[in-house]
Write an enzyme that holds these catalytic residues in place. Structure first.
Site, short mmCIF file in Angstrom:
data_model
loop_
_atom_site.label_atom_id
_atom_site.label_comp_id
_atom_site.label_asym_id
_atom_site.label_seq_id
_atom_site.Cartn_x
_atom_site.Cartn_y
_atom_site.Cartn_z
N CYS A 48 -96.98 6.97 -50.74
CA CYS A 48 -98.18 7.80 -50.78
C CYS A 48 -97.92 8.99 -51.72
O CYS A 48 -96.92 9.70 -51.57
CB CYS A 48 -98.50 8.29 -49.37
SG CYS A 48 -99.72 9.63 -49.31
N CYS A 159 -102.54 8.35 -57.29
CA CYS A 159 -102.95 8.07 -55.92
C CYS A 159 -103.00 6.56 -55.75
O CYS A 159 -103.42 5.85 -56.67
CB CYS A 159 -104.34 8.68 -55.65
SG CYS A 159 -105.07 8.18 -54.06
#
Lengths: 243, 243
Positions: A48, A159
């Site tokens: 992440c 992302c």
């Protein structure tokens, strides 16, 4: 890496991380790392971007296994390919406001101009499957226009969800702008490490297990959008007390 | 209710709830209720529609204080005002798939036709402040068109965030369609209870405290969009272990 066994943990009960504070994201990340260590992993990939941006140092300091983040590989790739020295970075509010990509790129080459922009609606748009939709295009146009005006020649998709919007992003930025997928770069770095460590490049079959903190059904629904295949071996695990 | 003291708890570290499973939402709701009980509250309002829809029975069974949800008051108001007997309900995926509004309306009047539709992008659009934006209008149009085609004359805004989009929703649905704000209906019900219980309708000054599980700063930013004023008395509280 067909020889590697992979344990994927997705904190689906508490996502998204991109809108949460540094302290909360770090608390969750440490909790998950403890859990993975208790499952005897040999290395951890913080896949992440927000958790990498906010929590990598804390994780590295606290753990005895190597910890890979996605920010450094993405930054390195961008610094390596930029021609005019103007790199764009897009990510969640958390990733962008942490300044992690900006710092990582400048530490490689302080001459590079970094232009960063948060794109907070991209994650919900991708999760709704609006990958090639007029609304997504319109939102992307607003987010990306300032980057075009600043002359960005390389854009880091900072992302997990943004590579799903590659075609829209590329249409807006133009063919000349190189898009960097931090996940690709990180995968290559992890493979190099694993192969150098184990000497195994081989063909034995490792295993892949998915564990999530919320319902496996919802995870496989989103997983289908990302991987274009049905996920198997998905189970639910609760990290906190109170279940 | 100027005499009432209100303790608001917002689980900002784990929101949104609308995309999570019944089991996870119920687990979080019970945890929060336990915390509020430990703070000596005399009654609990489950102000989140998804938590009301999924978890109200579990909360009522488990607790010694009265527990108010937002679904029943909204359903009652809608059943009371519909003229043609066609009621629309919009909410998160969780609220709609629970069937709670549909059941509550039909238990009041089984002749009513209920048309329900999830509007999953409304929450992120409101949190981004796009309250009066072309993109929000376009998305709302897609979500609401089927309700118009079914002849809805009353529409329940079954999510905390949706009243912020009242002007767009009303423009699309037309002036004839009555919009029901579950929060308004619930507030009136809670006030009746408190006044009947305490006999106090008065003017003494109660207190309002906000507690959140993530950063107070981010909460006050979103709170400003909702309340058009600066929130004070916001503190951070952690419910789970591992901090």
């Amino acid at each position: 890496m067909p020889s590697a066994s992979i344990l994927y943990f997705g904190d689906t009960a508490r996502v998204p991380y991109g809108t949460k504070s540094a302290r909360t994201v770090t608390r969750f990340s440490l909790q998950i790392a403890d859990y993975l260590i208790s499952r005897d992993v040999n290395a951890i990939v913080v896949a992440c971007n927000t958790a990498s941006a906010y929590s990598l140092d804390r994780l590295r300091n606290g753990l005895d296994v190597p910890v890979f983040g996605v920010v450094e590989p993405g930054a390195r790739a961008a610094a390596g390919v930029t021609k005019r020295g103007v790199v764009g970075v897009i990510g969640t509010r958390g990733t962008i406001s942490s300044g992690a990509y900006q710092q990582a790129i400048l530490s490689i080459d302080p001459e590079i101009k970094v232009v960063a922009a948060p794109c907070p609606l991209f994650v919900p748009l991708v999760e709704e499957g609006l990958l090639d939709d007029d609304v997504t295009f319109e939102i992307a146009n607003r987010y990306l226009e300032p980057l075009i005006l600043q002359g960005v020649d390389t854009l880091v998709l900072g992302c997990t969800h943004y590579p799903m919007l590659k075609s829209i992003i590329s249409r807006i930025m133009g063919d000349d702008v190189i898009l960097i997928d931090s996940a690709d770069e990180t995968s290559m770095e992890v493979r190099e490490y694993v192969e150098s460590k184990t000497g195994v490049t081989g063909t034995e079959t490792g295993s892949v297990r998915f564990e999530v903190s919320d319902s496996p059904t919802q995870f496989t629904d989103v997983g289908r959008i990302f991987l274009n295949e049905e996920l198997e071996n998905v189970t639910r695990v609760t990290l906190e007390e109170g279940d």
